[in-house]
Design a protein around this motif. Structure first.
Motif, PDB file in Angstrom:
ATOM      1  N   VAL A 153      33.199 -58.491  -1.512  1.00  8.22           N
ATOM      2  CA  VAL A 153      31.808 -58.905  -1.516  1.00  8.22           C
ATOM      3  C   VAL A 153      31.583 -60.219  -1.771  1.00  8.22           C
ATOM      4  O   VAL A 153      32.388 -60.917  -2.574  1.00  8.22           O
ATOM      5  N   ARG A 154      30.807 -60.668  -0.916  1.00  9.97           N
ATOM      6  CA  ARG A 154      30.438 -62.347  -1.161  1.00  9.97           C
ATOM      7  C   ARG A 154      30.079 -62.923  -2.534  1.00  9.97           C
ATOM      8  O   ARG A 154      29.341 -62.286  -3.242  1.00  9.97           O
ATOM      9  N   PRO A 155      31.035 -63.903  -2.983  1.00  7.22           N
ATOM     10  CA  PRO A 155      30.825 -64.309  -4.416  1.00  7.22           C
ATOM     11  C   PRO A 155      29.396 -64.587  -4.571  1.00  7.22           C
ATOM     12  O   PRO A 155      28.734 -65.101  -4.024  1.00  7.22           O
ATOM     13  N   GLY A 156      29.068 -63.895  -5.924  1.00  5.26           N
ATOM     14  CA  GLY A 156      27.466 -64.292  -6.411  1.00  5.26           C
ATOM     15  C   GLY A 156      26.594 -63.420  -5.580  1.00  5.26           C
ATOM     16  O   GLY A 156      25.314 -63.559  -5.840  1.00  5.26           O
ATOM     17  N   GLY A 157      26.837 -62.386  -4.623  1.00  2.00           N
ATOM     18  CA  GLY A 157      26.180 -61.923  -3.969  1.00  2.00           C
ATOM     19  C   GLY A 157      25.399 -60.761  -4.836  1.00  2.00           C
ATOM     20  O   GLY A 157      25.507 -60.365  -5.807  1.00  2.00           O
ATOM     21  N   HIS A 158      24.519 -60.015  -4.013  1.00  2.00           N
ATOM     22  CA  HIS A 158      23.562 -59.080  -4.390  1.00  2.00           C
ATOM     23  C   HIS A 158      24.214 -57.429  -4.262  1.00  2.00           C
ATOM     24  O   HIS A 158      24.312 -57.223  -3.159  1.00  2.00           O
ATOM     25  N   ILE A 159      24.411 -56.706  -5.232  1.00  2.14           N
ATOM     26  CA  ILE A 159      25.257 -55.554  -5.016  1.00  2.14           C
ATOM     27  C   ILE A 159      24.174 -54.325  -5.709  1.00  2.14           C
ATOM     28  O   ILE A 159      23.466 -54.423  -6.295  1.00  2.14           O
ATOM     29  N   LEU A 160      24.150 -53.244  -4.837  1.00  2.00           N
ATOM     30  CA  LEU A 160      23.320 -52.099  -5.116  1.00  2.00           C
ATOM     31  C   LEU A 160      24.603 -50.998  -5.607  1.00  2.00           C
ATOM     32  O   LEU A 160      25.320 -50.696  -5.161  1.00  2.00           O
ATOM     33  N   ASP A 161      24.239 -50.528  -7.010  1.00  4.40           N
ATOM     34  CA  ASP A 161      24.909 -49.576  -7.533  1.00  4.40           C
ATOM     35  C   ASP A 161      24.052 -48.385  -7.555  1.00  4.40           C
ATOM     36  O   ASP A 161      23.014 -47.915  -8.167  1.00  4.40           O
ATOM     37  N   LEU A 162      24.512 -47.583  -6.418  1.00  7.65           N
ATOM     38  CA  LEU A 162      23.529 -46.315  -6.139  1.00  7.65           C
ATOM     39  C   LEU A 162      24.066 -45.050  -6.897  1.00  7.65           C
ATOM     40  O   LEU A 162      25.299 -44.806  -6.759  1.00  7.65           O
ATOM     41  N   ALA A 163      23.215 -44.296  -7.407  1.00 11.33           N
ATOM     42  CA  ALA A 163      23.555 -43.296  -8.394  1.00 11.33           C
ATOM     43  C   ALA A 163      24.469 -43.697  -9.414  1.00 11.33           C
ATOM     44  O   ALA A 163      25.278 -43.027  -9.714  1.00 11.33           O
ATOM     45  N   CYS A 164      23.900 -45.027 -10.176  1.00  8.97           N
ATOM     46  CA  CYS A 164      24.695 -45.492 -11.011  1.00  8.97           C
ATOM     47  C   CYS A 164      25.229 -44.870 -12.193  1.00  8.97           C
ATOM     48  O   CYS A 164      26.072 -45.546 -13.275  1.00  8.97           O
ATOM     49  N   GLY A 165      24.211 -43.892 -12.609  1.00  7.26           N
ATOM     50  CA  GLY A 165      25.040 -43.237 -14.082  1.00  7.26           C
ATOM     51  C   GLY A 165      24.715 -43.806 -15.021  1.00  7.26           C
ATOM     52  O   GLY A 165      23.886 -44.450 -15.214  1.00  7.26           O
ATOM     53  N   HIS A 166      25.898 -44.138 -15.989  1.00  2.05           N
ATOM     54  CA  HIS A 166      25.757 -44.826 -17.226  1.00  2.05           C
ATOM     55  C   HIS A 166      25.984 -46.371 -16.899  1.00  2.05           C
ATOM     56  O   HIS A 166      25.881 -47.139 -17.762  1.00  2.05           O
ATOM     57  N   GLY A 167      26.196 -46.714 -15.680  1.00  2.00           N
ATOM     58  CA  GLY A 167      26.332 -48.298 -15.299  1.00  2.00           C
ATOM     59  C   GLY A 167      27.885 -48.811 -15.240  1.00  2.00           C
ATOM     60  O   GLY A 167      27.980 -49.955 -15.429  1.00  2.00           O
ATOM     61  N   ARG A 168      28.915 -48.024 -15.236  1.00  2.00           N
ATOM     62  CA  ARG A 168      30.184 -48.515 -15.591  1.00  2.00           C
ATOM     63  C   ARG A 168      30.542 -49.654 -14.260  1.00  2.00           C
ATOM     64  O   ARG A 168      30.972 -50.629 -14.629  1.00  2.00           O
ATOM     65  N   HIS A 169      30.031 -49.309 -13.006  1.00  2.00           N
ATOM     66  CA  HIS A 169      30.322 -50.369 -11.913  1.00  2.00           C
ATOM     67  C   HIS A 169      29.209 -51.356 -12.014  1.00  2.00           C
ATOM     68  O   HIS A 169      29.352 -52.551 -11.617  1.00  2.00           O
ATOM     69  N   THR A 170      28.040 -51.263 -12.533  1.00  3.86           N
ATOM     70  CA  THR A 170      27.052 -52.350 -12.647  1.00  3.86           C
ATOM     71  C   THR A 170      27.382 -53.046 -13.727  1.00  3.86           C
ATOM     72  O   THR A 170      27.475 -54.614 -13.500  1.00  3.86           O
ATOM     73  N   GLY A 171      28.230 -52.687 -14.823  1.00  7.15           N
ATOM     74  CA  GLY A 171      28.665 -53.648 -15.752  1.00  7.15           C
ATOM     75  C   GLY A 171      29.939 -54.819 -15.158  1.00  7.15           C
ATOM     76  O   GLY A 171      30.076 -55.818 -15.301  1.00  7.15           O
ATOM     77  N   LEU A 172      30.917 -53.891 -14.363  1.00  5.25           N
ATOM     78  CA  LEU A 172      31.944 -54.739 -13.662  1.00  5.25           C
ATOM     79  C   LEU A 172      31.500 -55.663 -12.812  1.00  5.25           C
ATOM     80  O   LEU A 172      31.857 -56.942 -12.921  1.00  5.25           O
ATOM     81  N   ALA A 173      30.448 -55.340 -11.976  1.00  2.00           N
ATOM     82  CA  ALA A 173      29.881 -56.314 -11.028  1.00  2.00           C
ATOM     83  C   ALA A 173      28.975 -57.192 -11.773  1.00  2.00           C
ATOM     84  O   ALA A 173      29.181 -58.664 -11.328  1.00  2.00           O
ATOM     85  N   LEU A 174      28.463 -57.186 -12.645  1.00  2.00           N
ATOM     86  CA  LEU A 174      27.737 -58.211 -13.375  1.00  2.00           C
ATOM     87  C   LEU A 174      28.795 -59.184 -14.136  1.00  2.00           C
ATOM     88  O   LEU A 174      28.577 -60.438 -13.923  1.00  2.00           O
ATOM     89  N   GLN A 175      29.926 -58.674 -14.810  1.00  2.00           N
ATOM     90  CA  GLN A 175      30.885 -59.323 -15.208  1.00  2.00           C
ATOM     91  C   GLN A 175      31.572 -60.276 -14.275  1.00  2.00           C
ATOM     92  O   GLN A 175      32.193 -61.355 -14.634  1.00  2.00           O
ATOM     93  N   ALA A 176      31.727 -59.859 -12.921  1.00  2.00           N
ATOM     94  CA  ALA A 176      32.134 -60.336 -12.037  1.00  2.00           C
ATOM     95  C   ALA A 176      31.364 -61.572 -11.340  1.00  2.00           C
ATOM     96  O   ALA A 176      31.669 -62.249 -10.315  1.00  2.00           O
ATOM     97  N   GLY A 177      30.231 -61.799 -11.970  1.00  4.64           N
ATOM     98  CA  GLY A 177      29.199 -62.837 -11.344  1.00  4.64           C
ATOM     99  C   GLY A 177      28.186 -62.162 -10.395  1.00  4.64           C
ATOM    100  O   GLY A 177      27.714 -63.204  -9.855  1.00  4.64           O
ATOM    101  N   TYR A 178      28.275 -61.051 -10.072  1.00  2.92           N
ATOM    102  CA  TYR A 178      27.318 -60.617  -9.030  1.00  2.92           C
ATOM    103  C   TYR A 178      25.704 -60.235  -9.482  1.00  2.92           C
ATOM    104  O   TYR A 178      25.802 -59.904 -10.755  1.00  2.92           O
ATOM    105  N   ARG A 179      24.701 -60.418  -8.645  1.00  3.65           N
ATOM    106  CA  ARG A 179      23.497 -59.985  -9.056  1.00  3.65           C
ATOM    107  C   ARG A 179      23.589 -58.521  -8.795  1.00  3.65           C
ATOM    108  O   ARG A 179      24.210 -58.302  -7.769  1.00  3.65           O
TER     109      ARG A 179
END
Length: 165
Positions: A14-40
């Motif tokens: 994914v483009r560095p710093g890009g905007h990611i949709l975490d669909l059916a995110c649950g408790h946010g394990r991938h939301t947290g991963l993407a935020l930590q990697a610098g994504y919106r």
């Protein structure tokens, strides 16, 4: 729960710093991963219990009929451990040109290992690859038995929206 190795491996596409949709995110394990990697990140689900990430949030009943119109365009869409077939055709439309779809969920055969066992929630062999072959460029595809985080039958797909049609 730890982030999926499939998501971790393909998130850098994914483009560095890009905007990611975490669909059916649950408790946010991938939301947290993407935020930590610098994504919106925009997290979407029907409820946000025990969700304490500094991400945009969209409350959606993903299984409504017809499926909800998901707002926005994204550089990446992540879907894991979730299947609602009416949403499948909508996902490429959510991607900007060059955007990446990272999808991982259960497939036929998983009933041997527990839940989900209902065929409505299990992909057929090659289903994601076939569904997206006309709309996304295949980056990587895998299906079969996995041992981690627990024994299961899964299908994994990563595809890129073409820069031009």
């Amino acid at each position: 729960m730890e982030a999926s190795r499939w998501v971790t491996e393909h998130l850098p596409l994914v483009r560095p710093g890009g905007h990611i949709l975490d669909l059916a995110c649950g408790h946010g394990r991938h939301t947290g991963l993407a935020l930590q990697a610098g994504y919106r990140v925009t997290a979407a689900d029907i409820v946000f219990e025990d969700f304490d990430f500094a991400a945009d949030r969209i409350l959606l009943d993903l299984e409504s009929d017809p499926p909800p119109r998901i707002p926005g365009k994204y550089d990446g869409v992540i879907v894991t451990n979730y299947l609602h077939r009416p949403l499948i055709p909508q996902l490429p439309q959510l991607l900007r040109p060059g955007g990446i779809l990272i999808y991982e969920t259960f497939m036929i055969g998983n009933e041997e290992y527990g839940r989900p066992a209902n065929p409505d929630f299990l992909l057929e062999a090659d289903e994601l690859r076939i569904c997206y072959e006309s709309s996304l460029e295949l980056c990587k595809f895998w299906q079969g038995r996995t041992e981690l985080p627990k024994p299961a039958m899964v299908q994994r797909y990563c595809g890129r929206k073409p820069f031009s049609d």
